[in-house]
Structure formats: structure tokens, C-alpha cells
Scaffold this motif. Structure first.
Motif, PDB file in Angstrom:
ATOM      1  N   LEU A  90       0.842  -1.193   0.000  1.00  0.00           N
ATOM      2  CA  LEU A  90       0.000   0.000   0.000  1.00  0.00           C
ATOM      3  C   LEU A  90       0.882   1.249   0.000  1.00  0.00           C
ATOM      4  O   LEU A  90       1.766   1.404   0.846  1.00  0.00           O
ATOM      5  CB  LEU A  90      -0.902  -0.002   1.227  1.00  0.00           C
ATOM      6  CG  LEU A  90      -1.995   1.068   1.278  1.00  0.00           C
ATOM      7  CD1 LEU A  90      -3.056   0.784   0.221  1.00  0.00           C
ATOM      8  CD2 LEU A  90      -2.632   1.097   2.668  1.00  0.00           C
ATOM      9  N   LEU A  91       0.641   2.144  -0.972  1.00  0.00           N
ATOM     10  CA  LEU A  91       1.376   3.405  -1.032  1.00  0.00           C
ATOM     11  C   LEU A  91       0.497   4.490  -0.441  1.00  0.00           C
ATOM     12  O   LEU A  91      -0.664   4.660  -0.845  1.00  0.00           O
ATOM     13  CB  LEU A  91       1.736   3.755  -2.475  1.00  0.00           C
ATOM     14  CG  LEU A  91       2.714   4.920  -2.660  1.00  0.00           C
ATOM     15  CD1 LEU A  91       4.103   4.533  -2.173  1.00  0.00           C
ATOM     16  CD2 LEU A  91       2.787   5.338  -4.118  1.00  0.00           C
ATOM     17  N   VAL A  92       1.018   5.215   0.526  1.00  0.00           N
ATOM     18  CA  VAL A  92       0.206   6.188   1.266  1.00  0.00           C
ATOM     19  C   VAL A  92       0.847   7.567   1.213  1.00  0.00           C
ATOM     20  O   VAL A  92       2.061   7.714   1.105  1.00  0.00           O
ATOM     21  CB  VAL A  92       0.016   5.757   2.740  1.00  0.00           C
ATOM     22  CG1 VAL A  92      -0.750   4.463   2.818  1.00  0.00           C
ATOM     23  CG2 VAL A  92       1.361   5.634   3.448  1.00  0.00           C
ATOM     24  N   LEU A 121       1.461  10.828  -5.020  1.00  0.00           N
ATOM     25  CA  LEU A 121       1.023   9.516  -5.501  1.00  0.00           C
ATOM     26  C   LEU A 121       1.167   9.406  -7.019  1.00  0.00           C
ATOM     27  O   LEU A 121       1.579   8.367  -7.540  1.00  0.00           O
ATOM     28  CB  LEU A 121      -0.429   9.266  -5.090  1.00  0.00           C
ATOM     29  CG  LEU A 121      -0.676   9.116  -3.581  1.00  0.00           C
ATOM     30  CD1 LEU A 121      -2.165   9.000  -3.307  1.00  0.00           C
ATOM     31  CD2 LEU A 121       0.058   7.919  -3.016  1.00  0.00           C
ATOM     32  N   THR A 283      -9.217   8.239  -0.478  1.00  0.00           N
ATOM     33  CA  THR A 283      -8.843   9.080   0.657  1.00  0.00           C
ATOM     34  C   THR A 283      -9.760   8.766   1.823  1.00  0.00           C
ATOM     35  O   THR A 283     -10.923   8.395   1.636  1.00  0.00           O
ATOM     36  CB  THR A 283      -8.961  10.588   0.324  1.00  0.00           C
ATOM     37  OG1 THR A 283     -10.302  10.873  -0.088  1.00  0.00           O
ATOM     38  CG2 THR A 283      -7.991  10.980  -0.765  1.00  0.00           C
ATOM     39  N   VAL A 297      -5.563  10.577   4.840  1.00  0.00           N
ATOM     40  CA  VAL A 297      -4.650   9.698   4.115  1.00  0.00           C
ATOM     41  C   VAL A 297      -5.156   9.498   2.684  1.00  0.00           C
ATOM     42  O   VAL A 297      -6.316   9.130   2.474  1.00  0.00           O
ATOM     43  CB  VAL A 297      -4.529   8.323   4.801  1.00  0.00           C
ATOM     44  CG1 VAL A 297      -3.584   7.414   4.010  1.00  0.00           C
ATOM     45  CG2 VAL A 297      -4.038   8.482   6.239  1.00  0.00           C
ATOM     46  N   LYS A 299      -4.281   7.182  -0.696  1.00  0.00           N
ATOM     47  CA  LYS A 299      -3.592   5.903  -0.836  1.00  0.00           C
ATOM     48  C   LYS A 299      -4.044   5.183  -2.099  1.00  0.00           C
ATOM     49  O   LYS A 299      -5.092   5.481  -2.674  1.00  0.00           O
ATOM     50  CB  LYS A 299      -3.883   5.021   0.378  1.00  0.00           C
ATOM     51  CG  LYS A 299      -5.367   4.691   0.534  1.00  0.00           C
ATOM     52  CD  LYS A 299      -5.646   3.839   1.768  1.00  0.00           C
ATOM     53  CE  LYS A 299      -7.131   3.491   1.855  1.00  0.00           C
ATOM     54  NZ  LYS A 299      -7.438   2.656   3.044  1.00  0.00           N
ATOM     55  N   TYR A 300      -3.242   4.210  -2.500  1.00  0.00           N
ATOM     56  CA  TYR A 300      -3.651   3.239  -3.506  1.00  0.00           C
ATOM     57  C   TYR A 300      -2.793   1.996  -3.371  1.00  0.00           C
ATOM     58  O   TYR A 300      -1.715   2.021  -2.779  1.00  0.00           O
ATOM     59  CB  TYR A 300      -3.583   3.804  -4.934  1.00  0.00           C
ATOM     60  CG  TYR A 300      -2.198   4.125  -5.472  1.00  0.00           C
ATOM     61  CD1 TYR A 300      -1.255   3.134  -5.715  1.00  0.00           C
ATOM     62  CD2 TYR A 300      -1.843   5.432  -5.790  1.00  0.00           C
ATOM     63  CE1 TYR A 300      -0.007   3.424  -6.229  1.00  0.00           C
ATOM     64  CE2 TYR A 300      -0.596   5.736  -6.306  1.00  0.00           C
ATOM     65  CZ  TYR A 300       0.314   4.730  -6.527  1.00  0.00           C
ATOM     66  OH  TYR A 300       1.562   5.019  -7.039  1.00  0.00           O
TER      67      TYR A 300
END
Length: 319
Positions: A90-92, A121, A283, A297, A299-300
Motif C-alpha cells: 500500500l502506497l500512502v 502519488l 482518501t 490519508v 492511498k492506492y
């Protein structure tokens, strides 16, 4: 005496005090992501609802031949293969806004944080896709007997575009893709701004006496060369990018690492690389009483991988 403040982020004056703010934040993150990212619409993207990877089947060509009267027609063996793309961690992009700071501040910070979260991101996705595409140009064929990617060692002239080197190598890249039966539709090239603007100033690319045609000298645009759309991006890898030493951090995963020191440009079709999405851009936010502020946050969860190496050509400054 206590007062009853008007909470701008509440819905019907009840519930979380940032509910409306979060919706605005979500939309602005998506907008910033879309505006910053140049690669998501230029390659294959698949969304999955569960799992850790996705399979991309591949088949090779079917032969044809002249039939001899009386001979029985039988089937032929067609080679099959696959590429599997796995989901990354997970990229945050988290931000925390203290309630007291926001109350004291004389300008809105949420819009600033929003744009930065979306850009962060988008930049990560762009960089990983472009690194994957260059690695695809260096990869072997997906199926035995097929063709792999290509690297055109054009020499140092492509850095400065001496003698129209960039235009010349783009035609050579188009020839390379043609000879590998790569699709003509959707071809594009990615260059850093330094090379992009050298193309704008190249009379072979744009007739500078006019403002329309294959580009616009007034706005600094160049459209396409040899049927290849020209794209400008700071995210093309041009350094030696090492994998992380086991610790989490800003350095990319091992599958996106490589020595890109000689890379100057990239020509590809959308079939060269693929992306698998498990969690699309999202989000979420929560007011934390213990910390008296709001954590938001963006994220994807997605992963990128090589699909068809023959559809990617690296332009190198190596002789």
C-alpha cells in the motif's frame, strides 16, 4: 462562557467536523493525480477485486501455408505464455492537521496538502511505470521464438540533439517497432524537458515559420514525429536507481530498480507494460481526540509489470 461555533465541515451541523472537507480533499487529490500523471492513460490497466496478482496471457503467431489437394488439414501448435503482475505494498500519502493550528492559521492549508498528496502519488505511479517500460525494452521475449525489447545506442548527440539526432532516432525507433510487427496505433515517446524543447527548436520537427502544423513554437509544443506522439515528463529514469536494502522508504521496490544512466528517451505502445489495481486512489480521514487534529490519508494499492517487450524501445546515449 462557552459558545456554539459554526463548524464548516459538518453535514447538517452534526457528525464529524471534517466530513465536507474530506469530500473536497478526495476530489482535489484525484484532480491533482490526474493532472500530474502522464502514464496511466498510456498503458494497459486492469482492476481486480481481490488477490495479490493478475495473469496476462500471451500467444504467438499462427502460420499459414498453401494447401496441396488431397492432403488432410490438421491443426497447428500455437505457443502460449503469460506475464504475471503482482500488487505492491500500500502506497500512502498521509497528512495531519492540528485543529488549533488550523483555527489560528490565516490561510487554507487543506488545498495545499491536497495538491501535494495527489502529486506525490501520481509521481510515484509515473516513475514506476516508466522504469518498468525501460526495463521492458531490455527484456527478452515473453514467448520462446518471439522477439524482445530494443535499445538504440544513438550516441551522445541525442543529449544535445546535435545534427537532428533526436528526430533521426525517432524514425529509427519507428522502424524497429515496424520490423517487430508492433501496433502503429498509440505509439508515443517520453523525453525529459531538456530533450523535448530541443525537439521544439529542431526545424526537422517543427517549421518555425508557422504556428500550426506539427507543433507550435509560440507555446513550445511538438506533437508527433514518425507517427510517434511526443510526451514530456520529469519522471523518465536517467540515473542509477538502486533497490532498497530491506528497509521501507522512498527508494523503489527491487523490481523497479536498474541502471538508467544512459537512458535519454523511451518509445513504446500501450501494450508494453501493464498495471494491476487492487485499491484505486482513495482518501479517508478521521478526527483524533487524543491528538486534537485530523489525519487524512490518500492511498492506492497497485503493481506494474512488463507485458510485451517488443513494444518498447529505449533510446540510449551510449555509443
Amino acid at each position: 462562557m462557552d459558545i456554539s461555533p459554526s463548524r464548516l465541515g459538518m453535514i447538517n451541523a452534526t457528525g464529524a467536523d471534517d466530513a465536507l472537507f474530506l469530500k473536497q480533499f478526495s476530489g482535489e487529490v484525484l484532480t491533482a493525480f490526474t493532472e500530474t500523471n502522464v502514464m496511466m492513460e498510456r498503458h494497459y490497466v486492469r482492476t481486480i477485486s481481490q488477490g495479490k496478482s493478475a495473469q496476462f496471457p500471451a500467444t504467438w503467431k499462427v502460420d499459414s501455408y498453401y494447401h496441396t489437394p488431397g492432403n488432410e488439414l490438421v491443426g497447428q501448435s500455437v505457443k502460449h505464455g503469460e506475464r504475471v503482475i503482482t500488487i505492491d505494498d500500500l502506497l500512502v500519502a498521509p497528512v495531519f492537521i492540528a485543529q488549533i493550528d488550523e483555527a489560528k492559521n490565516h490561510y487554507d492549508v487543506r488545498s495545499i496538502y491536497t495538491e501535494q498528496a495527489g502529486q506525490s502519488l501520481a509521481n510515484s505511479a509515473d516513475k514506476n511505470v516508466l522504469r518498468t517500460a525501460v526495463l521492458a525494452a531490455r527484456a527478452s521475449a515473453t514467448i520462446d521464438g518471439g522477439v524482445g525489447g530494443s535499445t538504440l545506442n544513438a550516441g551522445a548527440d541525442v543529449v544535445t540533439n546535435a545534427n537532428g539526432a533526436l528526430v533521426n532516432v525517432l524514425y529509427l525507433a519507428a522502424q524497429t517497432l515496424d520490423e517487430k510487427d508492433a501496433p502503429e496505433s498509440g505509439r508515443f515517446a517520453v523525453f525529459k524537458p531538456a530533450q523535448y524543447y530541443k525537439l521544439v527548436l529542431d526545424d526537422k520537427a517543427i517549421n518555425r515559420d508557422f504556428t500550426q502544423g506539427n507543433g507550435d513554437i509560440r507555446t513550445g509544443k511538438v506533437f508527433d514525429i514518425a507517427g510517434i506522439n511526443i510526451v514530456k515528463s520529469n519522471h523518465l529514469p536517467t540515473t542509477n536507481i538502486a533497490a532498497p536494502g530491506g528497509a521501507a522508504g522512498p527508494r523503489p521496490l527491487a523490481k523497479y530498480a536498474g541502471d538508467f544512466t544512459n537512458t535519454v528517451g523511451l518509445v513504446m505502445t500501450p501494450a508494453a507494460v501493464g498495471t494491476v489495481k487492487l485499491l484505486d486512489l482513495q482518501t479517508e480521514g478521521e478526527y483524533e481526540i487524543r491528538r486534537q487534529g485530523t489525519l487524512i490519508v490518500a492511498k492506492y494499492a497497485m503493481g506494474h509489470g512488463i507485458l510485451r517487450p517488443e513494444c518498447a524501445v529505449e533510446i540510449s546515449k551510449a555509443a
